[in-house]
Design an enzyme around this catalytic site. Structure first.
Site, PDB file in Angstrom:
ATOM      1  CE  LYS A   1      -3.940 -11.921   7.684  1.00  0.00           C
ATOM      2  NZ  LYS A   1      -3.183 -10.898   7.301  1.00  0.00           N
TER       3      LYS A   1
ATOM      4  CG  ASP B   1     -11.683 -13.882   5.492  1.00  0.00           C
ATOM      5  OD1 ASP B   1     -10.818 -14.455   6.152  1.00  0.00           O
ATOM      6  OD2 ASP B   1     -11.483 -13.142   4.706  1.00  0.00           O
TER       7      ASP B   1
ATOM      8  CE1 TYR C   1      -7.622  -5.816   2.504  1.00  0.00           C
ATOM      9  CE2 TYR C   1      -7.176  -8.019   3.743  1.00  0.00           C
ATOM     10  CZ  TYR C   1      -6.877  -6.878   2.647  1.00  0.00           C
ATOM     11  OH  TYR C   1      -5.931  -7.415   2.045  1.00  0.00           O
TER      12      TYR C   1
ATOM     13  CE1 TYR D   1      -3.361  -2.873   0.655  1.00  0.00           C
ATOM     14  CE2 TYR D   1      -2.217  -3.400   2.409  1.00  0.00           C
ATOM     15  CZ  TYR D   1      -3.202  -3.593   1.593  1.00  0.00           C
ATOM     16  OH  TYR D   1      -3.972  -4.947   1.797  1.00  0.00           O
TER      17      TYR D   1
HETATM   18  N1  PMP Z   1      -9.052 -12.156   4.807  1.00  0.00           N
HETATM   19  C1  PMP Z   1      -8.552 -11.692   5.783  1.00  0.00           C
HETATM   20  C2  PMP Z   1      -9.759 -11.591   6.975  1.00  0.00           C
HETATM   21  C3  PMP Z   1      -7.558 -10.912   6.348  1.00  0.00           C
HETATM   22  O1  PMP Z   1      -7.036 -10.369   7.345  1.00  0.00           O
HETATM   23  C4  PMP Z   1      -6.634 -10.989   5.169  1.00  0.00           C
HETATM   24  C5  PMP Z   1      -5.146 -10.475   5.198  1.00  0.00           C
HETATM   25  N2  PMP Z   1      -5.105  -9.481   5.989  1.00  0.00           N
HETATM   26  C6  PMP Z   1      -6.924 -11.761   4.148  1.00  0.00           C
HETATM   27  C7  PMP Z   1      -8.003 -12.008   3.724  1.00  0.00           C
HETATM   28  C8  PMP Z   1      -5.899 -11.784   2.833  1.00  0.00           C
HETATM   29  O2  PMP Z   1      -4.898 -12.514   3.096  1.00  0.00           O
HETATM   30  P1  PMP Z   1      -3.351 -12.508   2.437  1.00  0.00           P
HETATM   31  O3  PMP Z   1      -2.639 -11.317   2.547  1.00  0.00           O
HETATM   32  O4  PMP Z   1      -2.631 -13.788   2.658  1.00  0.00           O
HETATM   33  O5  PMP Z   1      -3.635 -12.784   0.842  1.00  0.00           O
END
Ligand code: PMP
Length: 423
Positions: free
Chosen positions: A275, A246, A145, A17
């Site tokens: 993660k 998610d 997000y 970013y």
């Molecule tokens: N979903 C959520 C809730 C996240 O916090 C993130 C990453 N911050 C992602 C999806 C995307 O994951 P990545 O950065 O490993 O592509």
């Protein structure tokens, strides 16, 4: 004269970013161990970020290191088409053992965003293979997000996800207001009204609702009522819509439960994790669903090159075992207590709008946007690594942090609440 490493980095390497034209400064890290990040100039910082939710066990853990070293001697990578291997089987077994029995079909991918893409495809293919081919839209809540790839971005908050930049290119889905009801509170009247009206109107076109359960992460660090999720699940059943959770950020204990959906006592149809799946060692994610859904999906049109990478799956199994054999619940509870007590004084600052804590996540929301460059320098000069964005200063440390290290993080965060660091 040749460039210093920092100059080279600034001139040639894109960071998250940022622009290449006027990038924010970067701190060069030499190594990490436990909860410490050591900079190239030998300064040592207490990590308050867990490398964006990942490093639950801290860094350079001997057990996790060994899992990768052992696997490396055997096979670092092999394609997953037409081939399987022990690390993938072990990791899938370890993940499924943590989930309700209904979840039995797992797809490994290589990042959180891709896990989200896969979940959206699963939902679409599920309906395409039925007599409801018109179900092609998604619903989500604002300030969510879900990642930076095109599909994930299309269900990420339109403002945070900068949808205006990609208008006409990313699919337009449906957004309703996020719940106002906070975590620990009952559902406020009207909180699901917008969703109910939308569903009544166009449920026949909706494939799935996608949400980050309980904690909205990068889109606003907002913690909302379990009753909202219960209501959403009811509506999904009523209108024959799939529910995708998610848990890429919330999974593996961060909110005090192994998975955030456990707070609400309901389970989704499709679940995304990533993660902390590998303890933050390697990039790996998974999208998991139930047999009946998997069977209806049929052939899933996805197959990442690094799917189920042996190094990543080996360290995922080791990380899950390490977590499950640890006293993680006690640790997270202790972190929560300390965050609650030691972030509370922030409420006295006129710059502070709200302080909230759940599990090992502490958030101080301010009334003015932070000057990231200035505040980051202050944090580094005071021996901590906290990376705020917008009006959100937050701490989510590795679970292995001790009380005095965590109190230091809280105290320095509170000290930073001074006008010179806000715009
Ligand atoms: N979903 C959520 C809730 C996240 O916090 C993130 C990453 N911050 C992602 C999806 C995307 O994951 P990545 O950065 O490993 O592509």
């Amino acid at each position: 004269m040749s460039k210093t490493d920092n100059e080279f980095d600034k001139d040639h390497i894109w960071h998250p970013y940022t622009s290449m034209k006027n990038p924010l400064p970067c701190y060069k890290v030499r190594s990490c161990y436990g909860v410490y990040i050591e900079l190239d100039d030998s300064r040592r910082l207490i990590d308050g970020m867990s490398s964006w939710w990942c490093a639950v066990h801290g860094y350079n853990n001997p057990i996790l290191n060994k899992a990768i070293e052992d696997q490396l001697k055997n096979m670092s990578h092999i394609m997953f088409g037409g081939i399987t291997h022990q690390p993938a089987i072990d990791a899938a077994e370890a993940v499924l053992s943590l989930l309700p029995d209904d979840f039995d079909s797992l797809f490994f991918a290589d990042s959180g965003s891709v896990a989200v893409e896969v979940s959206l495809k699963m939902a679409l293919q599920y309906w395409q293979n039925s007599d409801k081919k018109e179900k092609t839209e998604f619903i989500t809540i604002r300030r969510g997000y879900h990642g930076d790839t095109t599909g994930a971005m299309s269900v990420t908050d339109p403002d945070n996800g900068m949808h205006h930049l990609f208008k006409g290119i990313i699919p337009e889905h449906n957004f309703v207001s996020r719940p106002r009801s906070r975590f620990g509170e009952p559902l406020q009247e009207g909180d699901t009204e917008e969703l109910e009206i939308l569903l009544e109107e166009k449920h026949e076109k909706v494939a799935a609702i996608i949400l980050e359960p309980i904690v909205q992460g990068a889109g606003g660090m907002w913690f909302y009522s379990t009753e909202y999720l219960v209501k959403v699940k009811e509506l999904c059943e009523k209108y024959n819509i799939l529910l995708i959770f998610d848990e890429i950020a919330t999974g593996f204990g961060r909110t005090g439960k192994l998975f955030a959906f456990e707070h609400a006592g309901i389970i989704p149809d499709i679940l995304c994790i990533g993660k902390a799946l590998t303890g933050g060692y390697m990039t790996l994610s998974a999208t998991i669903t139930k047999r009946q859904i998997a069977e209806q999906i049929g052939t899933l049109m996805h197959g990442p090159t690094f799917m189920a990478n042996p190094l990543a799956t080996a360290v995922a199994t080791a990380s899950i075992n390490l977590l499950m054999n640890s006293n993680w619940q006690e640790r997270v509870q202790n972190i929560e207590l300390i965050l609650k007590e030691h972030l509370a004084p922030a409420r006295e600052s006129e710059l502070v709008r709200d302080v909230r804590v759940i599990g090992a996540i502490g958030v101080v929301e301010t009334t003015r946007s932070v000057n990231v460059e200035k505040i980051q320098e202050f944090f580094v000069n005071n021996g901590v690594w906290i990376r705020p964005f917008g009006t959100l200063l937050y701490i989510m440390p590795p679970f292995i942090i001790n009380s005095s290290e965590l109190i230091t993080l809280c105290n320095i965060l509170i000290e930073s609440l001074s006008h010179e660091y806000f715009e």
